[in-house]
Design an enzyme around this catalytic site. Structure first.
Site, PDB file in Angstrom:
ATOM      1  N   ASP A   7       2.373   1.668   3.393  1.00 51.69           N
ATOM      2  CA  ASP A   7       3.275   0.647   3.948  1.00 51.69           C
ATOM      3  C   ASP A   7       4.701   1.079   3.627  1.00 51.69           C
ATOM      4  O   ASP A   7       5.632   0.829   4.385  1.00 51.69           O
ATOM      5  CB  ASP A   7       3.113  -0.726   3.277  1.00 51.69           C
ATOM      6  CG  ASP A   7       1.724  -1.296   3.409  1.00 51.69           C
ATOM      7  OD1 ASP A   7       1.043  -0.948   4.371  1.00 51.69           O
ATOM      8  OD2 ASP A   7       1.335  -2.090   2.529  1.00 51.69           O
TER       9      ASP A   7
ATOM     10  N   LYS B  68     -15.081  -8.330   0.555  1.00 48.74           N
ATOM     11  CA  LYS B  68     -15.069  -8.791   1.950  1.00 48.74           C
ATOM     12  C   LYS B  68     -16.447  -8.493   2.538  1.00 48.74           C
ATOM     13  O   LYS B  68     -16.993  -7.426   2.277  1.00 48.74           O
ATOM     14  CB  LYS B  68     -13.966  -8.051   2.723  1.00 48.74           C
ATOM     15  CG  LYS B  68     -13.716  -8.618   4.106  1.00 48.74           C
ATOM     16  CD  LYS B  68     -12.498  -7.951   4.750  1.00 48.74           C
ATOM     17  CE  LYS B  68     -12.283  -8.483   6.142  1.00 48.74           C
ATOM     18  NZ  LYS B  68     -11.140  -7.851   6.807  1.00 48.74           N
TER      19      LYS B  68
ATOM     20  N   GLU C  97     -10.067 -13.283  -1.961  1.00 46.95           N
ATOM     21  CA  GLU C  97      -9.258 -13.748  -0.818  1.00 46.95           C
ATOM     22  C   GLU C  97      -9.985 -14.881  -0.107  1.00 46.95           C
ATOM     23  O   GLU C  97     -11.153 -14.741   0.263  1.00 46.95           O
ATOM     24  CB  GLU C  97      -8.995 -12.594   0.159  1.00 46.95           C
ATOM     25  CG  GLU C  97      -8.304 -13.111   1.417  1.00 46.95           C
ATOM     26  CD  GLU C  97      -7.848 -12.028   2.388  1.00 46.95           C
ATOM     27  OE1 GLU C  97      -7.316 -11.007   1.918  1.00 46.95           O
ATOM     28  OE2 GLU C  97      -8.018 -12.224   3.604  1.00 46.95           O
TER      29      GLU C  97
ATOM     30  N   GLU D  94     -11.231  -6.495  -4.623  1.00 49.40           N
ATOM     31  CA  GLU D  94     -11.218  -7.516  -3.565  1.00 49.40           C
ATOM     32  C   GLU D  94     -12.424  -7.348  -2.644  1.00 49.40           C
ATOM     33  O   GLU D  94     -12.588  -6.319  -1.998  1.00 49.40           O
ATOM     34  CB  GLU D  94      -9.920  -7.384  -2.759  1.00 49.40           C
ATOM     35  CG  GLU D  94      -9.824  -8.369  -1.615  1.00 49.40           C
ATOM     36  CD  GLU D  94      -8.489  -8.287  -0.892  1.00 49.40           C
ATOM     37  OE1 GLU D  94      -7.552  -7.634  -1.409  1.00 49.40           O
ATOM     38  OE2 GLU D  94      -8.394  -8.861   0.207  1.00 49.40           O
TER      39      GLU D  94
ATOM     40  N   ASP E  44     -11.706 -12.051  10.663  1.00 47.98           N
ATOM     41  CA  ASP E  44     -10.741 -12.165   9.554  1.00 47.98           C
ATOM     42  C   ASP E  44      -9.397 -12.662  10.102  1.00 47.98           C
ATOM     43  O   ASP E  44      -8.591 -11.884  10.590  1.00 47.98           O
ATOM     44  CB  ASP E  44     -10.593 -10.777   8.928  1.00 47.98           C
ATOM     45  CG  ASP E  44      -9.720 -10.778   7.688  1.00 47.98           C
ATOM     46  OD1 ASP E  44      -9.545 -11.842   7.074  1.00 47.98           O
ATOM     47  OD2 ASP E  44      -9.230  -9.698   7.341  1.00 47.98           O
TER      48      ASP E  44
ATOM     49  N   HIS F 262       0.887  -1.161   0.000  1.00 50.58           N
ATOM     50  CA  HIS F 262       0.000   0.000   0.000  1.00 50.58           C
ATOM     51  C   HIS F 262       0.927   1.214   0.000  1.00 50.58           C
ATOM     52  O   HIS F 262       2.030   1.144   0.569  1.00 50.58           O
ATOM     53  CB  HIS F 262      -0.808   0.112   1.291  1.00 50.58           C
ATOM     54  CG  HIS F 262      -1.767  -1.002   1.549  1.00 50.58           C
ATOM     55  ND1 HIS F 262      -1.409  -2.160   2.177  1.00 50.58           N
ATOM     56  CD2 HIS F 262      -3.095  -1.111   1.300  1.00 50.58           C
ATOM     57  CE1 HIS F 262      -2.467  -2.941   2.296  1.00 50.58           C
ATOM     58  NE2 HIS F 262      -3.497  -2.335   1.760  1.00 50.58           N
TER      59      HIS F 262
ATOM     60  N   ASP G  99      -1.771 -13.278   1.466  1.00 52.14           N
ATOM     61  CA  ASP G  99      -2.228 -12.150   2.281  1.00 52.14           C
ATOM     62  C   ASP G  99      -2.590 -12.709   3.652  1.00 52.14           C
ATOM     63  O   ASP G  99      -3.757 -12.878   3.988  1.00 52.14           O
ATOM     64  CB  ASP G  99      -3.427 -11.461   1.627  1.00 52.14           C
ATOM     65  CG  ASP G  99      -3.773 -10.187   2.361  1.00 52.14           C
ATOM     66  OD1 ASP G  99      -2.990  -9.789   3.239  1.00 52.14           O
ATOM     67  OD2 ASP G  99      -4.830  -9.595   2.069  1.00 52.14           O
TER      68      ASP G  99
ATOM     69  N   ASP H 175      -5.537 -13.623  -3.342  1.00 49.67           N
ATOM     70  CA  ASP H 175      -5.002 -13.526  -1.982  1.00 49.67           C
ATOM     71  C   ASP H 175      -5.219 -14.867  -1.288  1.00 49.67           C
ATOM     72  O   ASP H 175      -6.347 -15.246  -0.951  1.00 49.67           O
ATOM     73  CB  ASP H 175      -5.711 -12.410  -1.193  1.00 49.67           C
ATOM     74  CG  ASP H 175      -5.108 -11.050  -1.486  1.00 49.67           C
ATOM     75  OD1 ASP H 175      -4.152 -10.957  -2.291  1.00 49.67           O
ATOM     76  OD2 ASP H 175      -5.587 -10.050  -0.896  1.00 49.67           O
TER      77      ASP H 175
ATOM     78  N   ASP I  62      -6.821 -14.509   8.593  1.00 48.42           N
ATOM     79  CA  ASP I  62      -5.596 -14.398   7.762  1.00 48.42           C
ATOM     80  C   ASP I  62      -4.517 -15.401   8.168  1.00 48.42           C
ATOM     81  O   ASP I  62      -3.338 -15.049   8.308  1.00 48.42           O
ATOM     82  CB  ASP I  62      -5.023 -12.970   7.813  1.00 48.42           C
ATOM     83  CG  ASP I  62      -5.905 -11.953   7.112  1.00 48.42           C
ATOM     84  OD1 ASP I  62      -6.722 -12.347   6.257  1.00 48.42           O
ATOM     85  OD2 ASP I  62      -5.778 -10.751   7.420  1.00 48.42           O
TER      86      ASP I  62
ATOM     87  N   HIS J  88     -11.932 -14.118   3.098  1.00 48.86           N
ATOM     88  CA  HIS J  88     -13.098 -13.243   3.005  1.00 48.86           C
ATOM     89  C   HIS J  88     -14.363 -13.993   2.619  1.00 48.86           C
ATOM     90  O   HIS J  88     -15.436 -13.712   3.148  1.00 48.86           O
ATOM     91  CB  HIS J  88     -12.806 -12.087   2.038  1.00 48.86           C
ATOM     92  CG  HIS J  88     -11.707 -11.198   2.534  1.00 48.86           C
ATOM     93  ND1 HIS J  88     -11.219 -10.142   1.810  1.00 48.86           N
ATOM     94  CD2 HIS J  88     -10.995 -11.220   3.689  1.00 48.86           C
ATOM     95  CE1 HIS J  88     -10.249  -9.555   2.503  1.00 48.86           C
ATOM     96  NE2 HIS J  88     -10.103 -10.191   3.641  1.00 48.86           N
TER      97      HIS J  88
ATOM     98  N   MET K  70       2.305  -5.824  -7.744  1.00 51.29           N
ATOM     99  CA  MET K  70       1.017  -5.213  -7.403  1.00 51.29           C
ATOM    100  C   MET K  70       1.206  -4.074  -6.412  1.00 51.29           C
ATOM    101  O   MET K  70       2.101  -4.117  -5.570  1.00 51.29           O
ATOM    102  CB  MET K  70       0.115  -6.304  -6.792  1.00 51.29           C
ATOM    103  CG  MET K  70      -1.253  -5.866  -6.342  1.00 51.29           C
ATOM    104  SD  MET K  70      -1.303  -5.227  -4.652  1.00 51.29           S
ATOM    105  CE  MET K  70      -1.875  -6.657  -3.748  1.00 51.29           C
TER     106      MET K  70
HETATM  107  C1  GLT Z   1      -5.814  -5.569   4.492  1.00 51.05           C
HETATM  108  C2  GLT Z   1      -6.907  -6.506   4.073  1.00 51.05           C
HETATM  109  C3  GLT Z   1      -6.508  -7.326   2.930  1.00 51.05           C
HETATM  110  C4  GLT Z   1      -6.311  -6.552   1.666  1.00 51.05           C
HETATM  111  C5  GLT Z   1      -5.184  -5.619   1.734  1.00 51.05           C
HETATM  112  C6  GLT Z   1      -5.174  -4.760   0.511  1.00 51.05           C
HETATM  113  S1  GLT Z   1      -5.079  -4.731   3.197  1.00 51.05           S
HETATM  114  O1  GLT Z   1      -4.807  -6.277   5.162  1.00 51.05           O
HETATM  115  O2  GLT Z   1      -7.267  -7.314   5.191  1.00 51.05           O
HETATM  116  O3  GLT Z   1      -7.384  -8.376   2.703  1.00 51.05           O
HETATM  117  O4  GLT Z   1      -6.002  -7.438   0.634  1.00 51.05           O
HETATM  118  O5  GLT Z   1      -5.710  -3.507   0.723  1.00 51.05           O
HETATM  119 MN    MN Z   2      -6.534  -9.490   0.960  1.00 52.91          MN
HETATM  120 MN    MN Z   3      -8.197 -11.045   5.180  1.00 49.66          MN
END
Ligand code: GLT
Ligand code: MN
Ligand code: MN
Length: 390
Positions: free
Chosen positions: A60, A186, A220, A184, A258, A57, A290, A248, A260, A223, A91
């Site tokens: 970042d 969510k 993702e 993306e 979430d 980003h 991600d 992702d 991750d 998500h 990206m």
């Molecule tokens: C954030 C989010 C991710 C996204 C990123 C891109 S930032 O961490 O949870 O799923 O992909 O903006």
């Molecule tokens: Mn993501």
């Molecule tokens: Mn996530």
């Protein structure tokens, strides 16, 4: 043959965001547990574990309040680290969620000045991504949503979002950046309800944009799993429409926050079918992890986390090849996929003649229902491939 068959393959374009392995372990209930690394240090870590690239980003890489001198220094250090580690930046994306200005969204904010600022910030972030060679631009609608529908019209929100994307598409074209946009989805978190809750929402939006050809999706795992959906089906829909521009990879227990998690660590069976889908359809874009390491990890363990994401992918890729080559599995696929060339020709395309022939075709439903579907056997064989005994 490499000495380790599961070593990360650069051709698969494994990438990590600066925000993933650089995550210091902050959560809503506690502060950081790991020291903050600089972007150059994070690139060193990503290079050391053998990935192909790193994504960022805008903030970042360069803090939102950095001076031009600080920005220049950070960019130069980061560039050196990329070179030393042989990393590329496929990206880039914009942080449209951390700063208080975005507390009610960015492109869908109720405030025209905030919407304009979000577009302006994205143009600058696109400039930065292009400086590092990024060709994919991700849009995650971090705070595009509501807690209460009293606050915003969901119809107006879509119109505002579309307008911003159309504007930014023209900007990318005019600057000659050659970006492909990847949206993306969510369902919630950080907002109570987020707009474009699932990948399919974006697949429906894309044909209504001014430049649909440059727009696709970045699904993702976590998500869709948060919403209890089958991620493999969402990715299948994206692939089928030629819109899977980026992905992702991570993992997630169904119905939780979430998480991750490390790729494949929570639902290895879903991860297997996902890898098989991507490989069978020769997905050629970057595979971004991600995800972030457990809050308990130190940086040595963060490296194990990153290696684990890639290694699991490589192992599942090998399992998918094994599944495809398994004679018994292929035999079952032949049994369940009943072929009839004459009928398939009839139903392929409508014509009055075909309709007439189809109406006259002797299709006996009672007989048809007798066809065998040994799905238990097929799934058990799949599980045995996965569990390593086949
Ligand atoms: C954030 C989010 C991710 C996204 C990123 C891109 S930032 O961490 O949870 O799923 O992909 O903006
Ligand atoms: Mn993501
Ligand atoms: Mn996530």
């Amino acid at each position: 043959m490499p000495s380790d068959a599961f070593a990360p393959d650069k051709k698969l374009k494994f990438t990590f965001g600066l925000w993933t392995v650089g995550n210091p372990g902050r959560d809503p209930f506690g502060g950081p547990v790991r020291e903050t690394l600089t972007p150059a240090q994070i690139a060193d870590l990503i290079g050391e574990v053998g990935a192909y690239g790193v994504n960022f980003h805008d903030n970042d890489l360069i803090p939102i309040d950095a001076t031009p001198e600080q920005a220049a220094q950070i960019k130069s250090d980061f560039r050196k680290a990329l070179k030393n580690n042989g990393l590329v930046v496929p990206m880039a994306t914009t942080n449209l969620f951390s700063d208080p200005v975005f507390k009610d969204g960015a492109f869908t904010s109720n405030n025209a000045q905030v919407r304009a600022y979000a577009v302006q910030k994205t143009m600058r972030a696109m400039d930065l991504g292009a400086e590092f060679g990024a060709k994919i631009y991700v849009f995650w609608g971090g705070r595009e949503g509501v807690e209460s529908d009293a606050t915003k019209s969901p119809v107006e929100a879509i119109k505002r979002f579309r307008e911003s994307i159309n504007f930014l598409s023209e900007y990318s074209i005019e600057q000659g950046y050659g970006y492909k946009f990847a949206f993306e989805a969510k369902p919630n978190e950080p907002r109570g309800h987020m707009y474009f809750a699932v990948t399919g929402s974006y697949l429906a939006l894309i044909p209504t944009l001014d430049h649909p050809e440059m727009c696709g999706v970045n699904p993702e795992v976590a998500h869709e799993h948060m919403a209890g959906l089958n991620f493999v089906h969402q990715v299948g829909a994206a692939l089928e429409s030629g819109k899977l521009f980026h992905i992702d990879l991570n993992d997630q227990e169904f119905g939780r926050y979430d998480q991750d998690f490390r790729f494949g660590s929570a639902n290895p069976k879903h991860a297997f079918f996902l890898v098989k889908l991507l490989e069978d359809h020769k997905y050629a874009g970057p595979r971004q992890f991600d995800a972030h390491a457990y809050r308990q990890s130190d940086y040595q363990d963060v490296k194990e986390f990153a290696r684990g994401c890639m290694r699991t992918y490589m192992i599942l890729k090998e399992k998918a090849a094994r599944w495809n080559a398994d004679k018994e599995i292929q035999g079952l696929l032949n049994v369940i996929n009943v072929q009839d060339a004459a009928l398939s020709k009839l139903t392929k395309k409508y014509s009055s003649a075909n309709a007439k022939k189809l109406l006259a075709a002797p299709l006996d439903r009672v007989e048809l229902a007798k066809a065998r579907l040994p799905y238990e056997q097929l799934d058990q064989l799949t599980m045995e491939v996965l569990m390593g005994v086949r």
